[in-house]
Every structure is written in C-alpha cells, then in structure tokens.
Design a protein around this motif. Structure first.
Motif, PDB file in Angstrom:
ATOM      1  N   PRO A  44      -2.597  15.775  -1.821  1.00 15.55           N
ATOM      2  CA  PRO A  44      -2.213  15.041  -3.029  1.00 15.55           C
ATOM      3  C   PRO A  44      -2.963  13.716  -3.131  1.00 15.55           C
ATOM      4  O   PRO A  44      -3.262  13.074  -2.123  1.00 15.55           O
ATOM      5  CB  PRO A  44      -0.722  14.796  -2.810  1.00 15.55           C
ATOM      6  N   GLU A  45      -3.298  13.342  -4.338  1.00 15.30           N
ATOM      7  CA  GLU A  45      -3.784  11.992  -4.580  1.00 15.30           C
ATOM      8  C   GLU A  45      -3.154  11.488  -5.861  1.00 15.30           C
ATOM      9  O   GLU A  45      -2.795  12.268  -6.747  1.00 15.30           O
ATOM     10  CB  GLU A  45      -5.310  11.941  -4.638  1.00 15.30           C
ATOM     11  N   VAL A  46      -3.005  10.160  -5.968  1.00 23.22           N
ATOM     12  CA  VAL A  46      -2.268   9.566  -7.084  1.00 23.22           C
ATOM     13  C   VAL A  46      -3.168   8.592  -7.832  1.00 23.22           C
ATOM     14  O   VAL A  46      -3.877   7.782  -7.227  1.00 23.22           O
ATOM     15  CB  VAL A  46      -0.996   8.862  -6.571  1.00 23.22           C
TER      16      VAL A  46
ATOM     17  N   TYR B 165       0.839  -1.185   0.000  1.00 16.01           N
ATOM     18  CA  TYR B 165       0.000   0.000   0.000  1.00 16.01           C
ATOM     19  C   TYR B 165       0.879   1.241   0.000  1.00 16.01           C
ATOM     20  O   TYR B 165       1.962   1.244   0.594  1.00 16.01           O
ATOM     21  CB  TYR B 165      -0.901   0.019   1.248  1.00 16.01           C
ATOM     22  N   PHE B 166       0.400   2.299  -0.635  1.00 15.85           N
ATOM     23  CA  PHE B 166       1.142   3.556  -0.682  1.00 15.85           C
ATOM     24  C   PHE B 166       0.231   4.683  -0.224  1.00 15.85           C
ATOM     25  O   PHE B 166      -0.918   4.782  -0.654  1.00 15.85           O
ATOM     26  CB  PHE B 166       1.662   3.826  -2.100  1.00 15.85           C
ATOM     27  N   LEU B 167       0.753   5.518   0.657  1.00  9.68           N
ATOM     28  CA  LEU B 167      -0.024   6.584   1.277  1.00  9.68           C
ATOM     29  C   LEU B 167       0.599   7.935   0.940  1.00  9.68           C
ATOM     30  O   LEU B 167       1.789   8.162   1.160  1.00  9.68           O
ATOM     31  CB  LEU B 167      -0.043   6.398   2.797  1.00  9.68           C
ATOM     32  N   PHE B 168      -0.227   8.819   0.377  1.00  6.06           N
ATOM     33  CA  PHE B 168       0.184  10.184   0.067  1.00  6.06           C
ATOM     34  C   PHE B 168      -0.700  11.127   0.869  1.00  6.06           C
ATOM     35  O   PHE B 168      -1.892  10.870   1.060  1.00  6.06           O
ATOM     36  CB  PHE B 168       0.006  10.481  -1.425  1.00  6.06           C
ATOM     37  N   GLY B 169      -0.133  12.243   1.315  1.00  2.00           N
ATOM     38  CA  GLY B 169      -0.946  13.189   2.065  1.00  2.00           C
ATOM     39  C   GLY B 169      -0.237  14.512   2.247  1.00  2.00           C
ATOM     40  O   GLY B 169       0.892  14.710   1.786  1.00  2.00           O
ATOM     41  N   THR B 170      -0.909  15.432   2.905  1.00  2.00           N
ATOM     42  CA  THR B 170      -0.330  16.715   3.271  1.00  2.00           C
ATOM     43  C   THR B 170       0.696  16.455   4.370  1.00  2.00           C
ATOM     44  O   THR B 170       0.325  16.060   5.468  1.00  2.00           O
ATOM     45  CB  THR B 170      -1.423  17.668   3.765  1.00  2.00           C
ATOM     46  N   THR B 171       1.968  16.669   4.084  1.00  2.00           N
ATOM     47  CA  THR B 171       3.003  16.231   5.027  1.00  2.00           C
ATOM     48  C   THR B 171       3.950  17.329   5.489  1.00  2.00           C
ATOM     49  O   THR B 171       4.855  17.059   6.289  1.00  2.00           O
ATOM     50  CB  THR B 171       3.846  15.096   4.395  1.00  2.00           C
ATOM     51  N   ASP B 172       3.786  18.580   5.013  1.00  2.00           N
ATOM     52  CA  ASP B 172       4.659  19.653   5.504  1.00  2.00           C
ATOM     53  C   ASP B 172       4.423  19.893   6.988  1.00  2.00           C
ATOM     54  O   ASP B 172       3.320  19.676   7.504  1.00  2.00           O
ATOM     55  CB  ASP B 172       4.399  20.944   4.732  1.00  2.00           C
ATOM     56  N   SER B 173       5.438  20.360   7.694  1.00  8.25           N
ATOM     57  CA  SER B 173       5.338  20.551   9.144  1.00  8.25           C
ATOM     58  C   SER B 173       4.308  21.614   9.508  1.00  8.25           C
ATOM     59  O   SER B 173       3.654  21.527  10.546  1.00  8.25           O
ATOM     60  CB  SER B 173       6.708  20.920   9.725  1.00  8.25           C
ATOM     61  N   ASP B 174       4.151  22.625   8.663  1.00  8.08           N
ATOM     62  CA  ASP B 174       3.126  23.650   8.876  1.00  8.08           C
ATOM     63  C   ASP B 174       2.470  23.965   7.531  1.00  8.08           C
ATOM     64  O   ASP B 174       2.792  24.955   6.880  1.00  8.08           O
ATOM     65  CB  ASP B 174       3.734  24.915   9.479  1.00  8.08           C
ATOM     66  N   PRO B 175       1.529  23.104   7.088  1.00  9.73           N
ATOM     67  CA  PRO B 175       0.951  23.271   5.748  1.00  9.73           C
ATOM     68  C   PRO B 175      -0.001  24.450   5.622  1.00  9.73           C
ATOM     69  O   PRO B 175      -0.418  24.786   4.517  1.00  9.73           O
ATOM     70  CB  PRO B 175       0.216  21.945   5.529  1.00  9.73           C
ATOM     71  N   TRP B 176      -0.341  25.091   6.736  1.00  7.93           N
ATOM     72  CA  TRP B 176      -1.234  26.248   6.675  1.00  7.93           C
ATOM     73  C   TRP B 176      -0.455  27.546   6.491  1.00  7.93           C
ATOM     74  O   TRP B 176      -0.799  28.375   5.661  1.00  7.93           O
ATOM     75  CB  TRP B 176      -2.087  26.330   7.941  1.00  7.93           C
ATOM     76  N   ASN B 177       0.600  27.718   7.267  1.00 14.77           N
ATOM     77  CA  ASN B 177       1.302  28.999   7.269  1.00 14.77           C
ATOM     78  C   ASN B 177       2.769  28.913   6.864  1.00 14.77           C
ATOM     79  O   ASN B 177       3.384  29.929   6.545  1.00 14.77           O
ATOM     80  CB  ASN B 177       1.214  29.627   8.665  1.00 14.77           C
ATOM     81  N   GLY B 178       3.344  27.725   6.895  1.00 15.48           N
ATOM     82  CA  GLY B 178       4.767  27.579   6.617  1.00 15.48           C
ATOM     83  C   GLY B 178       5.091  27.537   5.143  1.00 15.48           C
ATOM     84  O   GLY B 178       4.212  27.521   4.284  1.00 15.48           O
ATOM     85  N   ILE B 179       6.378  27.520   4.854  1.00 10.99           N
ATOM     86  CA  ILE B 179       6.852  27.411   3.477  1.00 10.99           C
ATOM     87  C   ILE B 179       6.612  25.991   2.967  1.00 10.99           C
ATOM     88  O   ILE B 179       6.953  25.017   3.629  1.00 10.99           O
ATOM     89  CB  ILE B 179       8.352  27.756   3.382  1.00 10.99           C
ATOM     90  N   GLY B 180       6.041  25.889   1.772  1.00  8.53           N
ATOM     91  CA  GLY B 180       5.772  24.580   1.200  1.00  8.53           C
ATOM     92  C   GLY B 180       7.042  23.857   0.796  1.00  8.53           C
ATOM     93  O   GLY B 180       7.955  24.465   0.230  1.00  8.53           O
ATOM     94  N   GLU B 181       7.091  22.588   1.095  1.00  2.94           N
ATOM     95  CA  GLU B 181       8.261  21.778   0.753  1.00  2.94           C
ATOM     96  C   GLU B 181       7.927  20.716  -0.291  1.00  2.94           C
ATOM     97  O   GLU B 181       8.590  20.610  -1.313  1.00  2.94           O
ATOM     98  CB  GLU B 181       8.816  21.115   2.018  1.00  2.94           C
ATOM     99  N   GLY B 182       6.916  19.909  -0.035  1.00  4.42           N
ATOM    100  CA  GLY B 182       6.556  18.842  -0.965  1.00  4.42           C
ATOM    101  C   GLY B 182       5.628  17.837  -0.317  1.00  4.42           C
ATOM    102  O   GLY B 182       5.000  18.122   0.702  1.00  4.42           O
TER     103      GLY B 182
END
Length: 266
Positions: free
Chosen positions: A52-54, A1-18
């Motif tokens: 994200p979804e794949v 199984y493979f799981l993708f999701g919102t994984t940045d440490s602060d996805p609301w206010n922080g700088i986006g990483e991936g």
C-alpha cells in the motif's frame, strides 16, 4: 510521519486481513495506530494484500494497493479517507487495472491536473514485465482510456531474467516492481525495481519528453542494490530520504531509510 506497508502475518500464502498504519515523531520509534484498511467479509480479494501507498489528492487521502484471489487476476484498487490513518474505503467495487491482466504496485502521479495510475503488468502473465500507465477520472473511480506500456523490464541494460523458484512457464521472466515518479532537476524520473546480477535492486528511468507517456530511457546500472520498491519523502528538516524494503525475502522485509542525496541518479 506515517508508515504504511504489507503487514499481514503471512502475506504470501495466508488469508488477507488489511493494512496497518504506524505513526512516528522521529523515524525510529513507531506507534501502531491499527488498521488503515481492513477487508470486509464480502471484499473480492482474500490474499496477497501487498504494497500500500498513500497520496494526498484533492483534499483527501488515497490508499493504493495490490490484491489477489484464486480464480481472479491480481489487481490494483484505490481507497479513500478524509483522515490519513483511515479508515479507507474503496472508491469502486473492482480493481482499476484491467480485470484480465496480472497487475500490482500502483502509484499515483498527477500531470497537468490529470491523475495517472502507473503500475506493473506482471511477468507472471507476459514474461517480460512492463511498467504501464493509464489515465484516471478526476475522482479516481475508473480509467479514462486504455493502458499504455511505458517500458519493459528487459529495456534496462542491467536487468536479468529471474531464474529463481518463482519462474513459471517457458521463456525468460523479467520482473517489474514498485514504480514511483518524481521530479529531479526539471526532469521526470521513475524509481522501479527488478533483478540484477547482485539481486533485487532499484533502478531509475527518465522520461525524455518530461511527460508520463515518455519515451523512457534507463540508467546504465542500478542505483541501489539489496533492496527495492523505493519512494522518496522529506523529513521535518526538508532533507530528502529514500524508503526501500530490504531484504527481498518473504517474512524478512523491513523498512530501510537512506539519505537520498547520497544516491547517484545521473
């Protein structure tokens, strides 16, 4: 199984990483496989890397996600990889949703060999959030025609105006989140999320024509409470499971898996 999701440490206010991807053999223990997508320094967006979804399509894997930058509208972009764990690279330089719309939560649905992007036109711009659809070219690099509105959040009898801290401007604001299309007993249906009297919930709409363009009708009440943005998949035994995130609280959202057969979708 493979799981993708919102994984940045602060996805609301922080700088986006991936977006990171996780692998599991039993849906319990997960191994971090690193970044499926990592933003390059010249990437147009810098925050709110969300949802994200794949999907497997035409022999490749496609990641669809939402992004934002100050001075720009939130948009949905599509990425491609030959390997499910990535790395994923953008198939076009800009979002596939209209550049002057606030959009998020795109999903792919293929109907009669035609790919469609189903997405949310946000309440932040139109107050009564909408679920929209637009036909894509076969390579998913651009749209083929203009978006159409499938329904508005207020069309569901259970949907209520969001009166929380995020309300902006004047008027009542109805949220549309997380569309996901699926076939059920010969009918085309859609999972989507909004707010009801008991919080963030999961509802179901049905296409009366059996086609993406609808018309769409809504269930009388939500099918699941206290979680949303649902997707359906099958485990290794063929049992269908529903994946949602719960609760809908910044920093606390986590994957929750439910037995799909226990969900009343009539």
């Amino acid at each position: 199984y493979f799981l993708f999701g919102t994984t940045d440490s602060d996805p609301w206010n922080g700088i986006g990483e991936g977006f990171r991807v996780y692998r599991s053999k039993d849906l319990e223990e997960w191994i971090d496989e690193g970044y499926a997508f990592k933003a390059a320094p010249n990437f147009w967006a810098n925050k709110n890397f969300w949802a994200p979804e794949v999907h497997e399509y035409n022999g490749a894997w496609y990641l669809i996600a939402s992004f934002y930058a100050e001075g720009k509208h939130r948009g949905v972009q599509i990425f491609r990889s030959d390997d499910i764990i990535g790395p994923y690279h953008a198939v076009s330089e800009k979002p596939v949703t209209p550049l002057d719309w606030d959009c998020l939560d795109g999903t792919l649905y293929v109907e009669e060999n035609i790919p469609w992007l189903i997405f949310s036109h946000e309440w932040t711009q139109i107050h009564d959030g909408a679920i929209c659809a637009v036909e894509l070219t076969k390579d998913l690099t651009k749209t083929n025609g203009e978006p159409i509105v499938l329904f508005h959040a207020s069309d569901a009898p259970w949907s209520i105006a969001d009166t929380g801290d995020e309300v902006r401007g004047e008027g009542k604001n109805y949220v549309t989140d997380g569309p996901f299309l699926f076939q059920n007993n010969g009918s085309l249906k859609m999972l989507w999320s909004s707010f009801a009297h008991n919080g963030y919930v999961l509802g179901i709409a049905q296409s009366l024509s059996g086609k993406v363009c609808g018309p769409w009708t809504q269930t009388a009440k939500p099918v699941y409470s206290f979680g949303g943005h649902g997707m359906i998949f099958k485990d290794f035994t063929g049992k269908p499971l529903l994946a949602v995130h719960s609760p809908n609280t910044s920093g606390l959202e986590r994957l929750k898996l439910l037995d799909w057969s226990s969900i009343d979708i009539i």
